[in-house]
Design a protein around this motif. Sequence first.
Motif, PDB file in Angstrom:
ATOM      1  N   ARG A  73     -46.955  40.005   9.423  1.00 31.00           N
ATOM      2  CA  ARG A  73     -47.663  38.982  10.194  1.00 31.00           C
ATOM      3  C   ARG A  73     -47.821  37.743   9.329  1.00 31.00           C
ATOM      4  NH1 ARG A  73     -52.838  37.361  10.543  1.00 31.00           N
ATOM      5  NH2 ARG A  73     -54.271  38.119   9.003  1.00 31.00           N
ATOM      6  N   TYR A  74     -48.065  36.633   9.997  1.00 33.87           N
ATOM      7  CA  TYR A  74     -48.231  35.366   9.289  1.00 33.87           C
ATOM      8  C   TYR A  74     -49.620  35.299   8.657  1.00 33.87           C
ATOM      9  CZ  TYR A  74     -43.840  33.526  10.974  1.00 33.87           C
ATOM     10  OH  TYR A  74     -42.505  33.329  11.203  1.00 33.87           O
ATOM     11  N   SER A  75     -49.740  34.435   7.654  1.00 40.57           N
ATOM     12  CA  SER A  75     -51.013  34.252   6.961  1.00 40.57           C
ATOM     13  C   SER A  75     -52.036  33.595   7.881  1.00 40.57           C
ATOM     14  CB  SER A  75     -50.810  33.369   5.728  1.00 40.57           C
ATOM     15  OG  SER A  75     -50.510  32.044   6.133  1.00 40.57           O
ATOM     16  N   THR A  76     -53.276  33.695   7.480  1.00 36.45           N
ATOM     17  CA  THR A  76     -54.359  33.064   8.242  1.00 36.45           C
ATOM     18  C   THR A  76     -54.135  31.551   8.320  1.00 36.45           C
ATOM     19  OG1 THR A  76     -55.876  34.812   7.578  1.00 36.45           O
ATOM     20  CG2 THR A  76     -56.861  32.753   8.348  1.00 36.45           C
ATOM     21  N   VAL A  77     -53.659  30.956   7.244  1.00 34.57           N
ATOM     22  CA  VAL A  77     -53.390  29.511   7.253  1.00 34.57           C
ATOM     23  C   VAL A  77     -52.305  29.193   8.283  1.00 34.57           C
ATOM     24  CG1 VAL A  77     -52.527  27.555   5.901  1.00 34.57           C
ATOM     25  CG2 VAL A  77     -54.142  29.168   4.876  1.00 34.57           C
ATOM     26  N   SER A  78     -51.215  29.943   8.270  1.00 30.76           N
ATOM     27  CA  SER A  78     -50.135  29.710   9.239  1.00 30.76           C
ATOM     28  C   SER A  78     -50.621  29.875  10.666  1.00 30.76           C
ATOM     29  CB  SER A  78     -48.964  30.677   8.991  1.00 30.76           C
ATOM     30  OG  SER A  78     -48.345  30.416   7.760  1.00 30.76           O
ATOM     31  N   LEU A  79     -51.374  30.943  10.904  1.00 33.93           N
ATOM     32  CA  LEU A  79     -51.899  31.192  12.258  1.00 33.93           C
ATOM     33  C   LEU A  79     -52.829  30.072  12.705  1.00 33.93           C
ATOM     34  CD1 LEU A  79     -52.665  35.015  12.000  1.00 33.93           C
ATOM     35  CD2 LEU A  79     -50.805  33.935  13.269  1.00 33.93           C
ATOM     36  N   THR A  80     -53.718  29.646  11.806  1.00 30.50           N
ATOM     37  CA  THR A  80     -54.670  28.585  12.145  1.00 30.50           C
ATOM     38  C   THR A  80     -53.938  27.285  12.461  1.00 30.50           C
ATOM     39  OG1 THR A  80     -56.361  29.613  10.766  1.00 30.50           O
ATOM     40  CG2 THR A  80     -56.660  27.277  11.316  1.00 30.50           C
ATOM     41  N   HIS A 138     -50.834  26.885  13.434  1.00 33.99           N
ATOM     42  CA  HIS A 138     -50.044  27.061  14.665  1.00 33.99           C
ATOM     43  C   HIS A 138     -50.919  26.924  15.901  1.00 33.99           C
ATOM     44  CE1 HIS A 138     -48.340  29.489  17.963  1.00 33.99           C
ATOM     45  NE2 HIS A 138     -47.174  29.051  17.530  1.00 33.99           N
ATOM     46  N   TRP A 139     -52.009  27.715  15.952  1.00 37.57           N
ATOM     47  CA  TRP A 139     -52.820  27.741  17.163  1.00 37.57           C
ATOM     48  C   TRP A 139     -53.668  26.481  17.329  1.00 37.57           C
ATOM     49  CZ3 TRP A 139     -51.077  30.363  20.848  1.00 37.57           C
ATOM     50  CH2 TRP A 139     -50.369  31.542  20.609  1.00 37.57           C
ATOM     51  N   ALA A 179     -41.192  31.975  26.412  1.00 36.53           N
ATOM     52  CA  ALA A 179     -40.264  32.947  27.000  1.00 36.53           C
ATOM     53  C   ALA A 179     -39.672  33.861  25.925  1.00 36.53           C
ATOM     54  CB  ALA A 179     -39.144  32.225  27.755  1.00 36.53           C
ATOM     55  N   GLY A 180     -39.311  33.275  24.785  1.00 38.43           N
ATOM     56  CA  GLY A 180     -38.776  34.078  23.691  1.00 38.43           C
ATOM     57  C   GLY A 180     -39.792  35.083  23.172  1.00 38.43           C
ATOM     58  N   ALA A 181     -41.031  34.643  23.005  1.00 39.23           N
ATOM     59  CA  ALA A 181     -42.083  35.538  22.518  1.00 39.23           C
ATOM     60  C   ALA A 181     -42.315  36.683  23.500  1.00 39.23           C
ATOM     61  CB  ALA A 181     -43.372  34.753  22.297  1.00 39.23           C
ATOM     62  N   LEU A 182     -42.353  36.359  24.790  1.00 35.39           N
ATOM     63  CA  LEU A 182     -42.560  37.393  25.804  1.00 35.39           C
ATOM     64  C   LEU A 182     -41.369  38.345  25.887  1.00 35.39           C
ATOM     65  CD1 LEU A 182     -44.303  35.277  28.578  1.00 35.39           C
ATOM     66  CD2 LEU A 182     -45.355  36.897  26.973  1.00 35.39           C
ATOM     67  N   LYS A 183     -40.164  37.813  25.726  1.00 34.44           N
ATOM     68  CA  LYS A 183     -38.965  38.662  25.711  1.00 34.44           C
ATOM     69  C   LYS A 183     -39.042  39.664  24.567  1.00 34.44           C
ATOM     70  CE  LYS A 183     -34.128  38.606  24.458  1.00 34.44           C
ATOM     71  NZ  LYS A 183     -34.348  39.532  23.355  1.00 34.44           N
ATOM     72  N   HIS A 184     -39.415  39.175  23.388  1.00 35.51           N
ATOM     73  CA  HIS A 184     -39.527  40.082  22.245  1.00 35.51           C
ATOM     74  C   HIS A 184     -40.561  41.175  22.509  1.00 35.51           C
ATOM     75  CE1 HIS A 184     -36.896  38.638  19.096  1.00 35.51           C
ATOM     76  NE2 HIS A 184     -37.117  37.416  19.553  1.00 35.51           N
ATOM     77  N   HIS A 185     -41.654  40.808  23.146  1.00 38.37           N
ATOM     78  CA  HIS A 185     -42.730  41.776  23.357  1.00 38.37           C
ATOM     79  C   HIS A 185     -42.416  42.775  24.473  1.00 38.37           C
ATOM     80  CE1 HIS A 185     -46.749  43.296  22.821  1.00 38.37           C
ATOM     81  NE2 HIS A 185     -46.927  43.249  24.124  1.00 38.37           N
ATOM     82  N   PHE A 186     -41.959  42.275  25.608  1.00 39.95           N
ATOM     83  CA  PHE A 186     -41.807  43.150  26.769  1.00 39.95           C
ATOM     84  C   PHE A 186     -40.411  43.752  26.937  1.00 39.95           C
ATOM     85  CE2 PHE A 186     -45.483  40.516  28.005  1.00 39.95           C
ATOM     86  CZ  PHE A 186     -46.402  41.540  28.188  1.00 39.95           C
ATOM     87  N   ILE A 187     -39.388  43.074  26.463  1.00 37.80           N
ATOM     88  CA  ILE A 187     -38.025  43.591  26.628  1.00 37.80           C
ATOM     89  C   ILE A 187     -37.533  44.249  25.341  1.00 37.80           C
ATOM     90  CG2 ILE A 187     -35.616  42.974  27.114  1.00 37.80           C
ATOM     91  CD1 ILE A 187     -36.747  40.782  28.996  1.00 37.80           C
ATOM     92  N   ASP A 188     -37.584  43.513  24.241  1.00 40.70           N
ATOM     93  CA  ASP A 188     -37.114  44.070  22.964  1.00 40.70           C
ATOM     94  C   ASP A 188     -38.112  45.085  22.395  1.00 40.70           C
ATOM     95  OD1 ASP A 188     -35.021  42.300  23.274  1.00 40.70           O
ATOM     96  OD2 ASP A 188     -35.788  40.860  21.802  1.00 40.70           O
ATOM     97  N   HIS A 247     -46.671  40.174  17.681  1.00 36.20           N
ATOM     98  CA  HIS A 247     -47.797  40.631  16.847  1.00 36.20           C
ATOM     99  C   HIS A 247     -47.986  39.731  15.619  1.00 36.20           C
ATOM    100  CE1 HIS A 247     -50.337  43.239  14.405  1.00 36.20           C
ATOM    101  NE2 HIS A 247     -49.443  43.130  13.444  1.00 36.20           N
ATOM    102  N   ARG A 248     -46.908  39.152  15.125  1.00 36.05           N
ATOM    103  CA  ARG A 248     -46.991  38.289  13.942  1.00 36.05           C
ATOM    104  C   ARG A 248     -47.900  37.087  14.170  1.00 36.05           C
ATOM    105  NH1 ARG A 248     -40.561  37.649  12.763  1.00 36.05           N
ATOM    106  NH2 ARG A 248     -40.143  39.820  12.256  1.00 36.05           N
ATOM    107  N   MET A 249     -47.892  36.556  15.396  1.00 38.28           N
ATOM    108  CA  MET A 249     -48.691  35.365  15.705  1.00 38.28           C
ATOM    109  C   MET A 249     -49.960  35.698  16.485  1.00 38.28           C
ATOM    110  SD  MET A 249     -47.273  32.965  14.152  1.00 38.28           S
ATOM    111  CE  MET A 249     -48.178  31.559  14.740  1.00 38.28           C
ATOM    112  N   LEU A 250     -50.031  36.897  17.032  1.00 41.28           N
ATOM    113  CA  LEU A 250     -51.223  37.355  17.752  1.00 41.28           C
ATOM    114  C   LEU A 250     -51.617  38.713  17.181  1.00 41.28           C
ATOM    115  CD1 LEU A 250     -50.158  36.474  21.421  1.00 41.28           C
ATOM    116  CD2 LEU A 250     -51.867  35.296  20.041  1.00 41.28           C
ATOM    117  N   PRO A 251     -52.265  38.724  16.020  1.00 37.05           N
ATOM    118  CA  PRO A 251     -52.544  39.989  15.342  1.00 37.05           C
ATOM    119  C   PRO A 251     -53.413  40.960  16.126  1.00 37.05           C
ATOM    120  CG  PRO A 251     -52.923  38.134  13.872  1.00 37.05           C
ATOM    121  CD  PRO A 251     -52.674  37.575  15.236  1.00 37.05           C
TER     122      PRO A 251
END
Length: 181
Positions: A7-14, A16-17, A156-165, A171-175
């Motif tokens: 997963r990404y660091s707290t700094v990266s997550l902060t 990004h979001w 769409a890419g994030a959802l594809k990774h989660h629901f299809i792949d 999880h990396r960006m939404l711990p």
Amino acid sequence: MAEPRNRYSTVSLTLHWLTAALVVTQVLLINAHEANEDTRLFIDLHKSVGLTILVLTLARLAWRAANPAIPLPERAPRWQKLAARATHVLFYVLLLAMPLVGWAASSASGREINFFGLFEWPLLPIGGGRDVARDLMDLHETAAKALYVLIALHVAGALKHHFIDRDNVLHRMLPFIPRRP
């Protein structure tokens, strides 16, 4: 060999979001301005938030240089890895270009930028008046449309990774999303 980061660091997550929330804020501010054209408040806030996005994006780039992105899963096809890389590069380009172009448009027209009522943001040494400012704003609006397309592709890419792949990319960006085994 060191275990790969999952997963990404707290700094990266902060960063990004916070940037994502400010981009949504920008859309809401411009829509509020269009619904209430008699007020400059929404545009003044839009300018301040845009410059904040510029500063945050520069911070993100510095952080990213020191903390490289987590690679996509090895089984991801090469075209997906290239598409993800291109999307991220274009995000950075737009998140830098849009505030810079907006700043240039304000500067060309001689419109001051009051940064959240704290101080006057310096204008760029650009002339040209309203005609140049209008051309720059056309470019700013075109970039906004490109940003909307990138956001749609990114989600769409994030959802594809989660629901299809069914991998752990989201999880990396939404711990708070449980990690898959």
